[in-house]
Design a protein around this motif. Structure first.
Motif, PDB file in Angstrom:
ATOM      1  N   GLU A 282       0.826  -1.205   0.000  1.00 48.45           N
ATOM      2  CA  GLU A 282       0.000   0.000   0.000  1.00 48.45           C
ATOM      3  C   GLU A 282       0.863   1.260   0.000  1.00 48.45           C
ATOM      4  OE1 GLU A 282      -3.519   2.164   2.673  1.00 48.45           O
ATOM      5  OE2 GLU A 282      -2.669   0.236   3.304  1.00 48.45           O
ATOM      6  N   TYR A 283       1.873   1.278   0.855  1.00 43.18           N
ATOM      7  CA  TYR A 283       2.714   2.483   0.890  1.00 43.18           C
ATOM      8  C   TYR A 283       3.542   2.609  -0.390  1.00 43.18           C
ATOM      9  CZ  TYR A 283       6.356   5.791   1.755  1.00 43.18           C
ATOM     10  OH  TYR A 283       7.213   6.855   1.604  1.00 43.18           O
ATOM     11  N   PHE A 284       4.115   1.491  -0.868  1.00 45.91           N
ATOM     12  CA  PHE A 284       4.963   1.544  -2.060  1.00 45.91           C
ATOM     13  C   PHE A 284       4.215   2.148  -3.236  1.00 45.91           C
ATOM     14  CE2 PHE A 284       6.815  -0.252  -5.947  1.00 45.91           C
ATOM     15  CZ  PHE A 284       8.156   0.057  -5.765  1.00 45.91           C
ATOM     16  N   HIS A 285       2.969   1.733  -3.429  1.00 41.49           N
ATOM     17  CA  HIS A 285       2.212   2.214  -4.584  1.00 41.49           C
ATOM     18  C   HIS A 285       1.578   3.580  -4.361  1.00 41.49           C
ATOM     19  CE1 HIS A 285       2.235  -2.232  -5.644  1.00 41.49           C
ATOM     20  NE2 HIS A 285       2.839  -1.639  -6.648  1.00 41.49           N
ATOM     21  N   SER A 286       1.722   4.123  -3.142  1.00 40.94           N
ATOM     22  CA  SER A 286       1.266   5.498  -2.902  1.00 40.94           C
ATOM     23  C   SER A 286       2.351   6.503  -3.247  1.00 40.94           C
ATOM     24  CB  SER A 286       0.871   5.662  -1.423  1.00 40.94           C
ATOM     25  OG  SER A 286       2.018   5.701  -0.580  1.00 40.94           O
ATOM     26  N   ARG A 287       3.565   6.026  -3.479  1.00 38.64           N
ATOM     27  CA  ARG A 287       4.700   6.913  -3.746  1.00 38.64           C
ATOM     28  C   ARG A 287       4.666   7.407  -5.193  1.00 38.64           C
ATOM     29  NH1 ARG A 287      10.033   3.909  -2.429  1.00 38.64           N
ATOM     30  NH2 ARG A 287      10.817   5.881  -1.611  1.00 38.64           N
ATOM     31  N   PRO A 288       5.349   8.525  -5.484  1.00 36.22           N
ATOM     32  CA  PRO A 288       5.461   8.970  -6.878  1.00 36.22           C
ATOM     33  C   PRO A 288       6.108   7.887  -7.742  1.00 36.22           C
ATOM     34  CG  PRO A 288       6.198  10.686  -5.369  1.00 36.22           C
ATOM     35  CD  PRO A 288       5.994   9.454  -4.541  1.00 36.22           C
ATOM     36  N   HIS A 289       5.730   7.853  -9.004  1.00 35.17           N
ATOM     37  CA  HIS A 289       6.237   6.825  -9.915  1.00 35.17           C
ATOM     38  C   HIS A 289       7.762   6.785  -9.906  1.00 35.17           C
ATOM     39  CE1 HIS A 289       7.526   5.404 -13.981  1.00 35.17           C
ATOM     40  NE2 HIS A 289       6.648   4.454 -13.722  1.00 35.17           N
ATOM     41  N   GLY A 290       8.397   7.951  -9.930  1.00 32.96           N
ATOM     42  CA  GLY A 290       9.860   7.997  -9.951  1.00 32.96           C
ATOM     43  C   GLY A 290      10.483   7.379  -8.718  1.00 32.96           C
ATOM     44  N   SER A 291       9.848   7.563  -7.573  1.00 33.98           N
ATOM     45  CA  SER A 291      10.365   6.982  -6.334  1.00 33.98           C
ATOM     46  C   SER A 291      10.223   5.468  -6.333  1.00 33.98           C
ATOM     47  CB  SER A 291       9.623   7.572  -5.123  1.00 33.98           C
ATOM     48  OG  SER A 291       9.858   8.959  -5.011  1.00 33.98           O
TER      49      SER A 291
ATOM     50  N   ALA B 113      11.712   2.405 -18.453  1.00 31.76           N
ATOM     51  CA  ALA B 113      11.209   2.061 -19.790  1.00 31.76           C
ATOM     52  C   ALA B 113      10.313   0.830 -19.730  1.00 31.76           C
ATOM     53  CB  ALA B 113      12.383   1.811 -20.733  1.00 31.76           C
ATOM     54  N   LYS B 114      10.630  -0.083 -18.827  1.00 33.20           N
ATOM     55  CA  LYS B 114       9.828  -1.302 -18.691  1.00 33.20           C
ATOM     56  C   LYS B 114       8.483  -0.997 -18.038  1.00 33.20           C
ATOM     57  CE  LYS B 114      10.068  -6.028 -16.840  1.00 33.20           C
ATOM     58  NZ  LYS B 114      10.925  -7.004 -16.096  1.00 33.20           N
ATOM     59  N   TYR B 115       8.498  -0.062 -17.067  1.00 32.49           N
ATOM     60  CA  TYR B 115       7.270   0.321 -16.362  1.00 32.49           C
ATOM     61  C   TYR B 115       7.078   1.832 -16.480  1.00 32.49           C
ATOM     62  CZ  TYR B 115       7.798  -4.290 -14.213  1.00 32.49           C
ATOM     63  OH  TYR B 115       7.938  -5.637 -14.007  1.00 32.49           O
ATOM     64  N   PRO B 116       6.579   2.308 -17.612  1.00 35.13           N
ATOM     65  CA  PRO B 116       6.403   3.758 -17.806  1.00 35.13           C
ATOM     66  C   PRO B 116       5.324   4.325 -16.892  1.00 35.13           C
ATOM     67  CG  PRO B 116       5.398   2.536 -19.612  1.00 35.13           C
ATOM     68  CD  PRO B 116       6.143   1.533 -18.789  1.00 35.13           C
ATOM     69  N   GLU B 117       5.295   5.633 -16.806  1.00 42.54           N
ATOM     70  CA  GLU B 117       4.292   6.331 -16.002  1.00 42.54           C
ATOM     71  C   GLU B 117       2.898   5.828 -16.364  1.00 42.54           C
ATOM     72  OE1 GLU B 117       3.442   8.910 -13.016  1.00 42.54           O
ATOM     73  OE2 GLU B 117       5.349   9.340 -14.013  1.00 42.54           O
ATOM     74  N   GLY B 118       2.104   5.518 -15.336  1.00 42.05           N
ATOM     75  CA  GLY B 118       0.758   5.025 -15.565  1.00 42.05           C
ATOM     76  C   GLY B 118       0.622   3.524 -15.426  1.00 42.05           C
ATOM     77  N   THR B 119       1.768   2.818 -15.390  1.00 41.60           N
ATOM     78  CA  THR B 119       1.732   1.363 -15.170  1.00 41.60           C
ATOM     79  C   THR B 119       2.138   1.070 -13.727  1.00 41.60           C
ATOM     80  OG1 THR B 119       4.023   1.066 -15.898  1.00 41.60           O
ATOM     81  CG2 THR B 119       2.306   0.899 -17.574  1.00 41.60           C
ATOM     82  N   GLU B 120       1.723  -0.081 -13.226  1.00 41.39           N
ATOM     83  CA  GLU B 120       2.041  -0.433 -11.845  1.00 41.39           C
ATOM     84  C   GLU B 120       3.436  -1.033 -11.752  1.00 41.39           C
ATOM     85  OE1 GLU B 120       0.445  -3.814  -8.915  1.00 41.39           O
ATOM     86  OE2 GLU B 120      -0.969  -2.134  -9.121  1.00 41.39           O
TER      87      GLU B 120
END
Length: 265
Positions: free
Chosen positions: A171-180, A208-215
């Motif tokens: 839960e916390y990991f996926h609440s972080r900004p994509h770059g983090s 590149a493997k997980y661009p912005e918008g992907t989990e």
């Protein structure tokens, strides 16, 4: 070349100017003289630091100023909210020093960020395979320290460390900004890099493997910890070093869950 310069400098300070005269002086004596000169310089440098001090001006922190619940985490919540309200642009009020130790007692410390707290304790996240993660696995006890200079206040706590459940880490990991998320996932924290380019390239490849918008999948070696305190101390700086120190300690058996005591500064 460096040796000759050092010898010449020692000779100059001793009033010996000619090389032939210096050649007659025992090497051990020259080394001792050079060491004494270097030590004197280091002492002078240390004196510059020793003279730095601040005379704190604060309202006394008395027992009657404690929260009514007489619970350390409720007291921490009170102080943390004040620190957050009075924090400046260069302060991260949730920054804390985390000290860990090997089973043999060799300590290490670093700054991490508090990412949650409640009646159970203090939460933070890191790599399980980092130095601190490995030390916590081998010796599950730690200490943390907060310092808020604008308030002349500090809080320190010590206790047992436990891993948080996987769903809490997710839960916390996926609440972080994509770059983090990418930065954490691509890092093998505390391992040696050949250059900065190595981690920059790993970050780019994973991005590149997980661009912005992907989990971004949370790495198995990354997650949360909770420090369950058995002692929490609240420090208020005062003038002439008459600081206020009030400590909460868990009672050993029965009775009140926490013992409140004032410590000498």
């Amino acid at each position: 070349m460096l040796y000759r310069r050092a010898v010449a400098k020692v000779g100059e300070n001793l009033g010996i100017w000619s090389r032939s005269a210096l050649a007659e002086v025992p090497v051990a004596f020259l080394c001792a003289a050079h060491s004494k000169m270097s030590g004197s310089k280091q002492f002078e440098m240390g004196q510059q630091v020793a003279a730095l001090r601040k005379d704190y001006e604060s309202k006394p922190f008395l027992e009657e100023d404690l929260v009514a619940e007489r619970e350390p985490m409720v007291q921490f919540d009170s102080w943390f909210k004040i620190a957050k309200e009075t924090g400046t642009t260069y302060e991260e009020v949730n920054a804390m020093t985390l000290a860990t130790s090997t089973p043999e007692g060799r300590p290490s410390a670093r700054i991490v960020l508090l990412k949650g707290y409640d009646a159970e304790g203090f939460r933070f996240f890191t790599h399980y395979t980092s130095r601190k993660g490995l030390e916590l696995a081998a010796n599950p006890f730690a200490a943390i320290v907060f310092y808020w200079p604008a308030l002349n206040r500090s809080v320190r706590a010590e206790g047992r460390i436990e891993r948080l459940p996987a769903d809490a880490s997710d839960e916390y990991f996926h609440s972080r900004p994509h770059g983090s998320q990418i930065g954490s996932a691509c890092s093998k924290q505390s391992t040696v890099l050949q250059s900065r380019d190595e981690i920059v390239q790993a970050n780019a490849d994973l991005g590149a493997k997980y661009p912005e918008g992907t989990e971004v999948p949370r790495p198995d070696n990354w997650g949360g910890f909770i420090l369950r305190p058995d002692a929490v101390e609240f420090w208020q700086g005062q003038s002439s070093r008459l600081h206020d120190r009030i400590r909460f300690c868990r009672a050993a058996e029965g009775g009140k869950p926490w013992v409140v005591e004032r410590l000498s500064p």
